[in-house]
Design a protein around this motif. Structure first.
Motif, PDB file in Angstrom:
ATOM      1  N   CYS A 140     -59.851  93.418  31.225  1.00  0.00           N
ATOM      2  CA  CYS A 140     -59.814  92.294  30.275  1.00  0.00           C
ATOM      3  C   CYS A 140     -60.098  92.810  28.857  1.00  0.00           C
ATOM      4  CB  CYS A 140     -60.819  91.227  30.706  1.00  0.00           C
ATOM      5  SG  CYS A 140     -60.355  89.593  30.142  1.00  0.00           S
ATOM      6  N   THR A 141     -59.190  93.655  28.380  1.00  0.00           N
ATOM      7  CA  THR A 141     -59.294  94.273  27.058  1.00  0.00           C
ATOM      8  C   THR A 141     -57.930  94.197  26.385  1.00  0.00           C
ATOM      9  OG1 THR A 141     -58.671  96.449  27.902  1.00  0.00           O
ATOM     10  CG2 THR A 141     -61.039  95.920  27.891  1.00  0.00           C
ATOM     11  N   PRO A 142     -57.862  94.400  25.081  1.00  0.00           N
ATOM     12  CA  PRO A 142     -56.544  94.451  24.435  1.00  0.00           C
ATOM     13  C   PRO A 142     -55.634  95.519  25.050  1.00  0.00           C
ATOM     14  CG  PRO A 142     -58.238  94.207  22.773  1.00  0.00           C
ATOM     15  CD  PRO A 142     -58.948  94.431  24.086  1.00  0.00           C
ATOM     16  N   ARG A 143     -56.210  96.628  25.471  1.00  0.00           N
ATOM     17  CA  ARG A 143     -55.416  97.668  26.130  1.00  0.00           C
ATOM     18  C   ARG A 143     -54.841  97.148  27.444  1.00  0.00           C
ATOM     19  NH1 ARG A 143     -56.392 102.257  29.683  1.00  0.00           N
ATOM     20  NH2 ARG A 143     -54.942 103.906  29.129  1.00  0.00           N
ATOM     21  N   GLY A 144     -55.616  96.374  28.204  1.00  0.00           N
ATOM     22  CA  GLY A 144     -55.127  95.795  29.447  1.00  0.00           C
ATOM     23  C   GLY A 144     -53.977  94.823  29.211  1.00  0.00           C
ATOM     24  N   ALA A 145     -54.083  94.020  28.148  1.00  0.00           N
ATOM     25  CA  ALA A 145     -53.006  93.074  27.828  1.00  0.00           C
ATOM     26  C   ALA A 145     -51.736  93.824  27.429  1.00  0.00           C
ATOM     27  CB  ALA A 145     -53.450  92.140  26.705  1.00  0.00           C
TER      28      ALA A 145
ATOM     29  N   LEU B  58     -50.903  96.877  28.382  1.00  0.00           N
ATOM     30  CA  LEU B  58     -50.381  97.498  29.589  1.00  0.00           C
ATOM     31  C   LEU B  58     -49.658  96.477  30.463  1.00  0.00           C
ATOM     32  CD1 LEU B  58     -50.142 100.042  31.322  1.00  0.00           C
ATOM     33  CD2 LEU B  58     -52.368  99.479  32.293  1.00  0.00           C
ATOM     34  N   ALA B  59     -50.200  95.259  30.550  1.00  0.00           N
ATOM     35  CA  ALA B  59     -49.548  94.199  31.324  1.00  0.00           C
ATOM     36  C   ALA B  59     -48.151  93.923  30.776  1.00  0.00           C
ATOM     37  CB  ALA B  59     -50.393  92.923  31.292  1.00  0.00           C
ATOM     38  N   ARG B  60     -48.043  93.818  29.464  1.00  0.00           N
ATOM     39  CA  ARG B  60     -46.739  93.562  28.837  1.00  0.00           C
ATOM     40  C   ARG B  60     -45.760  94.684  29.154  1.00  0.00           C
ATOM     41  NH1 ARG B  60     -44.811  95.590  24.397  1.00  0.00           N
ATOM     42  NH2 ARG B  60     -46.839  96.237  23.617  1.00  0.00           N
ATOM     43  N   ARG B  61     -46.211  95.918  29.053  1.00  0.00           N
ATOM     44  CA  ARG B  61     -45.316  97.050  29.278  1.00  0.00           C
ATOM     45  C   ARG B  61     -44.892  97.157  30.748  1.00  0.00           C
ATOM     46  NH1 ARG B  61     -46.348 102.089  25.583  1.00  0.00           N
ATOM     47  NH2 ARG B  61     -44.529 102.612  26.810  1.00  0.00           N
ATOM     48  N   LEU B  62     -45.830  96.938  31.671  1.00  0.00           N
ATOM     49  CA  LEU B  62     -45.478  97.018  33.090  1.00  0.00           C
ATOM     50  C   LEU B  62     -44.537  95.893  33.509  1.00  0.00           C
ATOM     51  CD1 LEU B  62     -48.768  98.175  34.822  1.00  0.00           C
ATOM     52  CD2 LEU B  62     -46.666  99.473  34.480  1.00  0.00           C
TER      53      LEU B  62
ATOM     54  N   ALA C 226     -47.028  88.552  27.630  1.00  0.00           N
ATOM     55  CA  ALA C 226     -47.807  89.041  26.486  1.00  0.00           C
ATOM     56  C   ALA C 226     -48.720  87.961  25.932  1.00  0.00           C
ATOM     57  CB  ALA C 226     -46.870  89.563  25.400  1.00  0.00           C
ATOM     58  N   GLU C 227     -48.195  86.755  25.780  1.00  0.00           N
ATOM     59  CA  GLU C 227     -49.001  85.664  25.217  1.00  0.00           C
ATOM     60  C   GLU C 227     -50.101  85.217  26.179  1.00  0.00           C
ATOM     61  OE1 GLU C 227     -48.967  84.865  22.194  1.00  0.00           O
ATOM     62  OE2 GLU C 227     -47.134  85.905  21.637  1.00  0.00           O
ATOM     63  N   LEU C 228     -49.757  85.054  27.458  1.00  0.00           N
ATOM     64  CA  LEU C 228     -50.773  84.611  28.414  1.00  0.00           C
ATOM     65  C   LEU C 228     -51.831  85.687  28.661  1.00  0.00           C
ATOM     66  CD1 LEU C 228     -48.659  82.616  31.035  1.00  0.00           C
ATOM     67  CD2 LEU C 228     -49.853  81.782  29.001  1.00  0.00           C
ATOM     68  N   ALA C 229     -51.430  86.954  28.657  1.00  0.00           N
ATOM     69  CA  ALA C 229     -52.403  88.039  28.816  1.00  0.00           C
ATOM     70  C   ALA C 229     -53.315  88.126  27.592  1.00  0.00           C
ATOM     71  CB  ALA C 229     -51.683  89.363  29.043  1.00  0.00           C
TER      72      ALA C 229
ATOM     73  N   ARG D 143     -55.516  89.017  36.296  1.00  0.00           N
ATOM     74  CA  ARG D 143     -54.397  89.385  37.161  1.00  0.00           C
ATOM     75  C   ARG D 143     -53.108  88.770  36.631  1.00  0.00           C
ATOM     76  NH1 ARG D 143     -53.629  91.523  41.878  1.00  0.00           N
ATOM     77  NH2 ARG D 143     -55.826  91.469  42.449  1.00  0.00           N
ATOM     78  N   VAL D 144     -52.046  89.569  36.650  1.00  0.00           N
ATOM     79  CA  VAL D 144     -50.702  89.092  36.318  1.00  0.00           C
ATOM     80  C   VAL D 144     -49.889  89.137  37.601  1.00  0.00           C
ATOM     81  CG1 VAL D 144     -48.586  89.581  35.047  1.00  0.00           C
ATOM     82  CG2 VAL D 144     -50.794  89.874  33.933  1.00  0.00           C
ATOM     83  N   ARG D 145     -49.183  88.039  37.854  1.00  0.00           N
ATOM     84  CA  ARG D 145     -48.322  87.965  39.033  1.00  0.00           C
ATOM     85  C   ARG D 145     -46.982  87.378  38.627  1.00  0.00           C
ATOM     86  NH1 ARG D 145     -49.323  85.076  44.846  1.00  0.00           N
ATOM     87  NH2 ARG D 145     -48.270  83.304  43.944  1.00  0.00           N
TER      88      ARG D 145
END
Length: 177
Positions: A47-52, A54-58, A83-86, A101-103
């Motif tokens: 739950c960090t900007p880096r995690g958000a 990474l979520a967008r890129r994956l 990206a926005e929800l993360a 979690r992103v699903r």
């Protein structure tokens, strides 16, 4: 007891006195069931900007693997929603020591994006954009068929979801997920 005797014993334990060959009578004809393909991607992020980021890129990579190339309308819309929800999960849904979690669920012409975070008492609200922010859910509402929040009773998280309409890409390009 030999291996063959063990197998016969297990067969009797599972099936009783019925013979395995008689199970064909209960078999359902596969032509009676329409095939349904549901593709799913699920990943836990810090739950960090880096995690958000990474979520967008994956998610962009997953959409490409599913046949929606980088730069396509469907790929860009799903990536924007994630990206926005993360970013909202990191900014407004952060609880120390908990991840988000992103699903993604792709069925037919819709990709459902779900982002679960640990801050159950703070629900997202569309607000007027100001200088620093407030545009995220406006963008999500603009590119999705609908969005909402699901509170999970008895659970320590909430799920913010959006459904994005996509055009069938003709299948993944030789790759399986």
């Amino acid at each position: 007891m030999t291996l063959l005797q063990c197998a016969a014993y297990e067969r009797r334990a599972w099936f009783g006195s019925r013979d395995l060959w008689n199970l064909r009578a209960t078999h359902v004809d596969p032509r009676l069931q329409e095939p349904v393909t549901v593709r799913m991607f699920s990943q836990l992020f810090s739950c960090t900007p880096r995690g958000a980021r990474l979520a967008r890129r994956l998610v962009a990579h997953r959409m490409d693997a599913w046949g929606f190339p980088h730069g396509s309308e469907a790929g860009e819309n799903v990536t924007l929603v994630v990206a926005e929800l993360a970013a909202n999960a990191v900014r407004h849904g952060r609880v120390a020591g908990r991840d988000f979690r992103v699903r993604l669920l792709w069925e037919g012409a819709v990709v459902r994006v779900e982002v679960a975070d640990a801050r159950t008492e703070r629900l997202p609200v569309v607000r007027e954009p100001d200088g620093e922010g407030g545009r995220g859910l406006v963008l999500v509402a603009a590119v999705s068929e609908g969005w909402g929040v699901e509170r999970r009773a008895g659970r320590a998280y909430k799920v913010v979801w959006a459904e994005v309409r996509v055009t069938e890409p003709g299948g993944p390009r030789g790759r399986r997920s």
